[in-house]
Design a protein around this motif. Structure first.
Motif, PDB file in Angstrom:
ATOM      1  N   GLY A  52     -24.497  57.934   3.372  1.00 36.76           N
ATOM      2  CA  GLY A  52     -25.875  58.429   3.987  1.00 36.76           C
ATOM      3  C   GLY A  52     -25.661  59.852   4.582  1.00 36.76           C
ATOM      4  O   GLY A  52     -26.891  60.356   4.677  1.00 36.76           O
ATOM      5  N   PHE A  53     -24.702  60.430   4.840  1.00 35.04           N
ATOM      6  CA  PHE A  53     -24.580  61.768   5.325  1.00 35.04           C
ATOM      7  C   PHE A  53     -24.584  62.709   4.343  1.00 35.04           C
ATOM      8  O   PHE A  53     -24.124  62.795   3.284  1.00 35.04           O
ATOM      9  N   SER A  54     -25.293  63.917   4.542  1.00 36.68           N
ATOM     10  CA  SER A  54     -25.500  65.166   3.677  1.00 36.68           C
ATOM     11  C   SER A  54     -24.398  66.479   4.147  1.00 36.68           C
ATOM     12  O   SER A  54     -24.282  67.222   3.240  1.00 36.68           O
ATOM     13  N   PHE A  55     -23.838  66.201   5.245  1.00 33.98           N
ATOM     14  CA  PHE A  55     -22.999  67.237   5.811  1.00 33.98           C
ATOM     15  C   PHE A  55     -23.734  68.661   5.775  1.00 33.98           C
ATOM     16  O   PHE A  55     -23.139  69.429   5.378  1.00 33.98           O
ATOM     17  N   GLY A  56     -25.144  68.444   5.862  1.00 35.59           N
ATOM     18  CA  GLY A  56     -25.790  69.912   5.854  1.00 35.59           C
ATOM     19  C   GLY A  56     -25.858  70.563   4.817  1.00 35.59           C
ATOM     20  O   GLY A  56     -26.021  71.733   4.796  1.00 35.59           O
ATOM     21  N   THR A  57     -25.773  69.976   3.406  1.00 38.59           N
ATOM     22  CA  THR A  57     -25.661  70.842   2.491  1.00 38.59           C
ATOM     23  C   THR A  57     -26.852  70.576   1.613  1.00 38.59           C
ATOM     24  O   THR A  57     -27.360  69.408   1.462  1.00 38.59           O
ATOM     25  N   ARG A  58     -27.201  71.783   1.046  1.00 37.80           N
ATOM     26  CA  ARG A  58     -28.111  71.668  -0.194  1.00 37.80           C
ATOM     27  C   ARG A  58     -27.591  72.948  -1.098  1.00 37.80           C
ATOM     28  O   ARG A  58     -26.675  73.663  -0.738  1.00 37.80           O
ATOM     29  N   ASP A  64     -24.664  74.716  10.186  1.00 37.73           N
ATOM     30  CA  ASP A  64     -23.757  74.582  11.343  1.00 37.73           C
ATOM     31  C   ASP A  64     -23.625  73.141  11.868  1.00 37.73           C
ATOM     32  O   ASP A  64     -22.179  72.725  12.000  1.00 37.73           O
ATOM     33  N   GLN A  65     -24.432  72.559  11.983  1.00 32.64           N
ATOM     34  CA  GLN A  65     -24.415  71.206  12.194  1.00 32.64           C
ATOM     35  C   GLN A  65     -23.667  70.091  11.253  1.00 32.64           C
ATOM     36  O   GLN A  65     -22.673  69.490  11.590  1.00 32.64           O
ATOM     37  N   GLY A  66     -23.913  70.373  10.008  1.00 36.28           N
ATOM     38  CA  GLY A  66     -23.267  70.078   9.011  1.00 36.28           C
ATOM     39  C   GLY A  66     -21.520  70.280   8.916  1.00 36.28           C
ATOM     40  O   GLY A  66     -20.725  69.383   8.659  1.00 36.28           O
ATOM     41  N   ARG A  67     -21.270  71.593   9.260  1.00 36.56           N
ATOM     42  CA  ARG A  67     -19.833  71.881   9.302  1.00 36.56           C
ATOM     43  C   ARG A  67     -19.275  71.131  10.550  1.00 36.56           C
ATOM     44  O   ARG A  67     -18.064  70.760  10.377  1.00 36.56           O
ATOM     45  N   GLN A  68     -19.830  71.077  11.581  1.00 35.35           N
ATOM     46  CA  GLN A  68     -19.424  70.430  12.751  1.00 35.35           C
ATOM     47  C   GLN A  68     -18.952  68.764  12.447  1.00 35.35           C
ATOM     48  O   GLN A  68     -18.051  68.380  12.818  1.00 35.35           O
ATOM     49  N   LEU A  69     -20.049  68.289  11.655  1.00 31.93           N
ATOM     50  CA  LEU A  69     -19.865  66.876  11.309  1.00 31.93           C
ATOM     51  C   LEU A  69     -18.711  66.783  10.285  1.00 31.93           C
ATOM     52  O   LEU A  69     -17.874  65.712  10.542  1.00 31.93           O
ATOM     53  N   TYR A  70     -18.431  67.652   9.414  1.00 27.76           N
ATOM     54  CA  TYR A  70     -17.218  67.606   8.704  1.00 27.76           C
ATOM     55  C   TYR A  70     -15.918  67.790   9.436  1.00 27.76           C
ATOM     56  O   TYR A  70     -15.008  67.267   9.268  1.00 27.76           O
TER      57      TYR A  70
END
Length: 314
Positions: A52-58, A64-70
């Motif tokens: 369910g996670f996109s890691f903030g990517t398109r 930056d939020q996706g980078r932090q999740l990674y």
């Protein structure tokens, strides 16, 4: 030879490798005491399959939020040189049990992660690791590809082990790489909970004339910690139904499929059944037609022989 095996259809403590290991230790001790010689955990059980996670990517952008999740995900992933693997090795020795564990693996020499399957022996500890050679779809954002060195097999006290992760099992030549090594217990951790997955496991059992153990997790949206669950958006509450299953070399379902709840599937395998069913079909023997077809898996290692098993020929 009779062998009692168990498939753990449970959820991890998501993004928390310490609490997940504590949960694993309780389960391993319980089912080892009930006579299991092999216990298997699902794909990326540590630190959790990030459904369910996109890691903030398109395409063309990251956040930056996706980078932090990674970064959080990587921090809770497993380094094979770290204390977590030693902990699992000690547990396997203590309970005299073989463990097959799905993890997300990090390596300290670079930032990429791998979707990996650890083989842990009570005799030798970590026998080796299979890393997914082709992540599926958006998995490619977080997991790198492995090469032929990852197509590992192991001759052990409980039989010859090998397998593939999730949709690698739809790659005919990857399966052939396992068959040509004579795999007897084919291990398939997955995140695919569709009804069709059972048919896939039965097909592989019939094709390879081996026992097939397909292990998934049961997971709901509410199992995510609040700080991560709020990033998911509109997803169903029941994120993964499970569907773990154990299949005989004749394609018969011995246990499962288990859907819509946590649990541990247990079955007793009669390894003599493998040879009996080679009379009908042997994909690398009398059905191979080596006069017509040629196959080579570049870089695939020889079967690792566990201490005390003596020499084998691939």
């Amino acid at each position: 030879m009779k062998l009692k095996v168990g498939l753990v259809q449970e959820s991890p403590v998501f993004f928390d490798k310490e609490k997940t290991l504590e949960k694993m230790e309780v389960l391993v001790r319980r089912y080892a005491d009930e006579g299991c010689r092999l216990l298997m955990f699902p794909e990326s059980f540590i630190p959790g399959y990030p459904r369910g996670f996109s890691f903030g990517t398109r395409v063309g952008s990251r956040t930056d939020q996706g980078r932090q999740l990674y970064s959080d995900y990587r921090n809770n992933s497993i380094d094979l040189k770290g204390p977590e693997v030693k902990r699992l090795e000690e547990l396997a020795r203590e309970k005299n049990i073989y463990l097959v564990v799905g993890i997300t693996e990090k390596q300290d020499n670079h930032g990429s992660l791998y979707c990996s399957m650890l083989y842990i022996s009570p005799v030798e500890g970590l026998l080796g690791v299979h890393r997914k050679i082709k992540p599926t779809g958006a998995e490619r954002v977080i997991w790198a590809e492995a090469d032929g060195e990852s197509l590992v097999t192991f001759q052990t006290e409980i039989g010859r082990l090998g397998g593939l992760i999730c949709w690698e099992n739809y790659m005919p030549l990857a399966r052939t790489a396992m068959y040509q090594k004579g795999v007897e217990i084919y291990l398939a951790p997955t995140a695919d909970s569709r009804d069709g997955w059972t048919a896939t496991m039965r097909h592989i059992a019939l094709e390879g004339r081996c026992f097939v153990l397909g292990c998934n997790q049961y997971f709901t949206k509410g199992m995510y910690p609040e700080k991560y669950g709020k990033w998911l958006g509109e997803v169903p509450e029941n994120l993964c139904r499970g569907g773990s299953v154990i299949v005989s070399p004749r394609g018969e379902v011995l246990a499962g499929p288990l859907f819509d709840r946590s649990g541990v599937l247990i079955a007793e395998l009669d390894l003599d059944e493998i040879a009996r069913n080679k009379l009908d079909f042997d994909v690398v023997g009398h059905y191979a037609r080596n006069d017509i077809f040629r196959f080579e898996a570049t870089g695939q290692p020889e079967t690792h022989v566990e201490k005390g098993q003596g020499p084998v020929t691939d």
